[in-house]
Write a protein that holds these residues in place. Structure first.
Motif, short mmCIF file in Angstrom:
data_model
loop_
_atom_site.label_atom_id
_atom_site.label_comp_id
_atom_site.label_asym_id
_atom_site.label_seq_id
_atom_site.Cartn_x
_atom_site.Cartn_y
_atom_site.Cartn_z
N ASP A 41 38.99 42.66 56.24
CA ASP A 41 37.55 42.40 56.18
C ASP A 41 37.04 42.21 54.76
N THR A 42 37.67 42.86 53.79
CA THR A 42 37.20 42.77 52.41
C THR A 42 37.75 41.54 51.71
N GLY A 43 39.05 41.32 51.79
CA GLY A 43 39.64 40.10 51.27
C GLY A 43 39.77 40.02 49.76
N ALA A 44 39.54 41.11 49.04
CA ALA A 44 39.68 41.13 47.58
C ALA A 44 40.04 42.54 47.17
N LEU A 45 40.57 42.69 45.98
CA LEU A 45 40.92 44.01 45.47
C LEU A 45 39.99 44.50 44.37
N ALA A 46 39.09 43.63 43.92
CA ALA A 46 38.16 44.01 42.86
C ALA A 46 36.89 43.19 42.99
N PRO A 47 35.78 43.73 42.50
CA PRO A 47 34.54 42.95 42.50
C PRO A 47 34.68 41.72 41.60
N SER A 48 33.81 40.76 41.78
CA SER A 48 33.84 39.54 40.97
C SER A 48 33.61 39.86 39.50
N GLY A 49 34.31 39.14 38.65
CA GLY A 49 34.13 39.27 37.20
C GLY A 49 32.97 38.42 36.73
N PRO A 50 32.63 38.50 35.45
CA PRO A 50 31.45 37.80 34.93
C PRO A 50 31.54 36.28 34.99
N ASP A 51 32.70 35.69 34.76
CA ASP A 51 32.80 34.23 34.76
C ASP A 51 32.57 33.63 36.15
N PRO A 52 33.23 34.13 37.21
CA PRO A 52 32.91 33.59 38.54
C PRO A 52 31.46 33.82 38.94
N VAL A 53 30.90 34.97 38.57
CA VAL A 53 29.50 35.24 38.90
C VAL A 53 28.61 34.21 38.21
N ASP A 54 28.84 33.97 36.93
CA ASP A 54 28.05 32.97 36.21
C ASP A 54 28.15 31.60 36.87
N ALA A 55 29.35 31.22 37.28
CA ALA A 55 29.55 29.92 37.92
C ALA A 55 28.78 29.83 39.24
N LEU A 56 28.75 30.92 39.99
CA LEU A 56 28.01 30.92 41.25
C LEU A 56 26.51 30.79 41.04
N LEU A 57 26.02 31.23 39.91
CA LEU A 57 24.57 31.21 39.66
C LEU A 57 24.05 29.88 39.13
N VAL A 58 24.91 29.01 38.65
CA VAL A 58 24.46 27.74 38.08
C VAL A 58 23.61 26.94 39.07
N PRO A 59 24.03 26.75 40.33
CA PRO A 59 23.16 25.98 41.24
C PRO A 59 21.81 26.63 41.49
N VAL A 60 21.76 27.95 41.46
CA VAL A 60 20.51 28.66 41.71
C VAL A 60 19.53 28.47 40.56
#
Length: 141
Positions: A41-60
């Motif tokens: 259900d989780t599908g990851a071993l760690a929370p997102s790091g700063p670079d992927p988070v920044d990339a996700l926010l660009v469209p917003v």
């Protein structure tokens, strides 16, 4: 807007980018514990790091000057959610869906999300995305 422009400043909201977690000190431990306990259900071993988070926010942040609605599915401990809450504008809406009850509880109690709730229409649904709650379920934040 570029990902470099998204780097948070030292504004009034608490943030700790060096350890990638909320004001709750145990976010990484909680995430790892839940990832190991419910890996399918989780599908990851760690929370997102700063670079992927920044990339996700660009469209917003690179959008016309009108209200938008954002759906975040699988928020985990809220690394992306808190950043979204900071960059969304008054009148925008953020619907967060999190199936893990421990993660949903952490999100429900998050001070950054609570502070932005009056300005940003924030809704947290503690369910699987394929089984959304009824509108009258009281899941609104």
């Amino acid at each position: 807007m570029t990902t470099e422009q998204l780097r948070p400043d030292s504004g009034s909201l608490p943030q700790n980018r060096s350890s990638h977690h909320s004001p709750y000190g145990g976010d990484r431990l909680l995430f790892l514990t839940e990832a190991l306990r419910t890996f399918h259900d989780t599908g990851a071993l760690a929370p997102s790091g700063p670079d992927p988070v920044d990339a996700l926010l660009v469209p917003v942040t690179s959008r016309p000057n009108r209200p938008i609605s954002v759906l975040e599915v699988g928020a985990g401990t809220g690394v992306v959610t808190r950043r979204l809450a900071r960059v969304l504008r008054p009148g925008d809406r953020l619907h967060v869906v999190e199936a893990n009850p421990r993660f949903a509880e952490r999100l429900r109690d998050d001070p950054v999300l609570a502070a932005r709730h009056p300005e940003v229409g924030l809704r947290l649904s503690a369910c699987r995305v394929e089984a959304p709650p009824a509108e009258s379920s009281g899941a609104n934040k």
